[in-house]
Design a protein around this motif. Structure first.
Motif, PDB file in Angstrom:
ATOM      1  N   GLU A 171       5.715  10.384  13.152  1.00  0.00           N
ATOM      2  CA  GLU A 171       5.444  10.443  11.724  1.00  0.00           C
ATOM      3  C   GLU A 171       5.057   9.060  11.195  1.00  0.00           C
ATOM      4  N   LEU A 172       5.778   8.069  11.613  1.00  0.00           N
ATOM      5  CA  LEU A 172       5.518   6.723  11.122  1.00  0.00           C
ATOM      6  C   LEU A 172       4.238   6.151  11.717  1.00  0.00           C
ATOM      7  N   ASP A 173       3.939   6.520  12.939  1.00  0.00           N
ATOM      8  CA  ASP A 173       2.696   6.048  13.552  1.00  0.00           C
ATOM      9  C   ASP A 173       1.497   6.440  12.701  1.00  0.00           C
ATOM     10  N   ALA A 177       1.379   7.081   9.494  1.00  0.00           N
ATOM     11  CA  ALA A 177       1.348   6.295   8.266  1.00  0.00           C
ATOM     12  C   ALA A 177       0.843   4.890   8.546  1.00  0.00           C
ATOM     13  N   TYR A 178       1.244   4.381   9.665  1.00  0.00           N
ATOM     14  CA  TYR A 178       0.832   3.024  10.030  1.00  0.00           C
ATOM     15  C   TYR A 178      -0.669   2.908  10.193  1.00  0.00           C
ATOM     16  N   GLY A 220      -2.065   2.644   6.712  1.00  0.00           N
ATOM     17  CA  GLY A 220      -1.462   1.712   5.778  1.00  0.00           C
ATOM     18  C   GLY A 220      -1.661   0.248   6.086  1.00  0.00           C
ATOM     19  N   VAL A 221      -1.450  -0.144   7.312  1.00  0.00           N
ATOM     20  CA  VAL A 221      -1.505  -1.571   7.635  1.00  0.00           C
ATOM     21  C   VAL A 221      -2.894  -2.121   7.392  1.00  0.00           C
ATOM     22  N   VAL A 234      10.572  10.843  14.328  1.00  0.00           N
ATOM     23  CA  VAL A 234      10.241   9.969  13.204  1.00  0.00           C
ATOM     24  C   VAL A 234       9.165   8.963  13.581  1.00  0.00           C
ATOM     25  N   TRP A 235       9.101   8.621  14.850  1.00  0.00           N
ATOM     26  CA  TRP A 235       8.117   7.610  15.252  1.00  0.00           C
ATOM     27  C   TRP A 235       6.696   8.159  15.203  1.00  0.00           C
ATOM     28  N   ALA A 247      -3.738  -2.353   3.703  1.00  0.00           N
ATOM     29  CA  ALA A 247      -3.059  -3.459   3.039  1.00  0.00           C
ATOM     30  C   ALA A 247      -3.731  -4.774   3.350  1.00  0.00           C
ATOM     31  N   SER A 293       0.848  -1.183   0.000  1.00  0.00           N
ATOM     32  CA  SER A 293       0.000   0.000   0.000  1.00  0.00           C
ATOM     33  C   SER A 293       0.888   1.238   0.000  1.00  0.00           C
ATOM     34  N   VAL A 294       0.660   2.138  -0.963  1.00  0.00           N
ATOM     35  CA  VAL A 294       1.471   3.353  -1.072  1.00  0.00           C
ATOM     36  C   VAL A 294       0.590   4.570  -0.823  1.00  0.00           C
ATOM     37  N   PHE A 295       1.100   5.506  -0.058  1.00  0.00           N
ATOM     38  CA  PHE A 295       0.368   6.724   0.270  1.00  0.00           C
ATOM     39  C   PHE A 295       0.565   7.758  -0.837  1.00  0.00           C
ATOM     40  N   GLU A 354      -1.790  12.743   5.218  1.00  0.00           N
ATOM     41  CA  GLU A 354      -0.748  12.284   6.119  1.00  0.00           C
ATOM     42  C   GLU A 354      -0.288  13.456   6.977  1.00  0.00           C
TER      43      GLU A 354
END
Lengths: 239, 90
Positions: free
Chosen positions: B75-77, B79-80, B83-84, B72-73, B87, B31-33, B64
């Motif tokens: 930021e990644l949270d 996206a998660y 995304g997860v 960074v975490w 997918a 899965s791409v944002f 996003e």
């Protein structure tokens, strides 16, 4: 004194006595016959893990407790290669305990992908547990249950081919089935040889996050010329 | 508007040996944002990776979020979160 009733046949007792008496009249140089030691080993080929369990139970029915049997094993669905297997009937307690240890080798020339692999299987309370790898083969996209434990639970490992790194965005890969309780470690390696451990301070500027059953890669620039493989270890809430 | 471009990647692996290959295909959900600004670029990427070029576009309500400082975490949270599940829903 209570009467003693032996579960062994006369031949078995003779053989045991003969081996116990150095230089006795009975053959003292042979290992017990029929258990793969000193004899040609039995060749067992089964289609999958369920068929393996049925075959092992069949073997255990002919074995006494604290006896080991060695044989050649091929499990088609696992690696389809000859393996040296040892089955030990450890206890009759609560339905029976047994241990299977398997060492795989490769008959063909060169280094096969599945050679030199060791896996175990235990029977506890009369029920066979799942196969567990000591050294998983780590084929891409395959989940392996290992002998490793974390917080008392079996550790699973999987190598995920993530394809190309993203182009200034995030890309998420779903791995494994549901039931992933906790990721305990992960690491990625790119086709440029860069190790991804989480933060974006690397040559790709690529961050990596693994939560439950998802892997997320994120870049600030176009990194689509490179690919990545991420290896994840996790425990499940179904164990 | 933001989007998740959901697709399956097809891979092959050799479950046999070099002498006796046993090529097995398997699939990996991805899965791409994308945003309106980079939709075409991300779609080109997704189609190039997707099995048979098949991409399912999912609109998501929120863009996003901007990274909070250099965390960074966080930021990644974000996206998660999208995304997860996306997918997995394929």
């Amino acid at each position: 004194m209570a009467d003693y009733v032996s579960n062994y046949s006369g031949d078995q007792i003779d053989e045991a006595v003969g081996r116990a008496l150095p230089g006795g009249a009975l053959d003292t140089s042979k290992a017990p016959a029929g258990f793969g030691y000193g004899d040609q080993m039995e060749y067992v080929e089964v289609s999958d893990e369920a068929a393996l369990e049925a075959k092992l139970d069949e073997m255990l029915n002919d074995m006494s407790v604290r006896i080991s049997k060695q044989f050649i094993l091929v499990v088609n669905s696992i690696n389809n290669l000859n393996s040296l297997a040892n089955l030990t009937f450890t206890s009759t307690y609560a339905g029976g305990y047994a241990q299977l240890t398997v060492y795989t080798w490769n008959n063909t020339q060169g280094e096969g992908q599945a050679s030199n692999c060791t896996f175990l299987k235990q029977k506890r309370f009369g029920k066979w547990g799942k196969l567990e790898y000591v050294n998983p083969i780590m084929r891409l996209g395959v989940e392996y249950r290992t002998t490793e434990r974390h917080l008392g639970k079996p550790v699973y490992v999987r190598a995920v081919d993530c394809g190309a790194l993203p182009n200034a965005t995030s890309k998420t890969l779903a791995f494994g089935e549901s039931g992933v309780a906790e990721t305990i470690s992960f690491v990625g390696v790119t086709s440029y040889g860069v190790v991804l451990t989480g933060g974006s301070e690397n040559e790709h500027g690529c961050s990596l996050m693994v939560r439950l059953n998802g892997i997320t890669l994120k870049t600030q620039t176009n990194q689509t010329g490179f690919t990545a493989i991420v290896t994840v270890k996790y425990i499940k809430n179904t164990d | 508007m933001a989007y998740l471009l959901n697709y399956k990647m097809r891979f092959e692996r050799n479950d046999g040996t070099e002498e006796e290959p046993n090529i097995v295909e398997y699939f990996q959900n991805a899965s791409v944002f994308a945003t309106n600004a980079d939709y075409d670029k991300q779609m080109d990427f997704a189609k190039a990776e997707a099995y048979n070029g098949e991409v399912i576009v999912e609109e998501i309500a929120d863009q996003e979020p901007e990274p909070a400082g250099d965390d960074v975490w966080a930021e990644l949270d974000a996206a998660y979160q999208e995304g997860v599940n996306a997918a997995y829903d394929q």
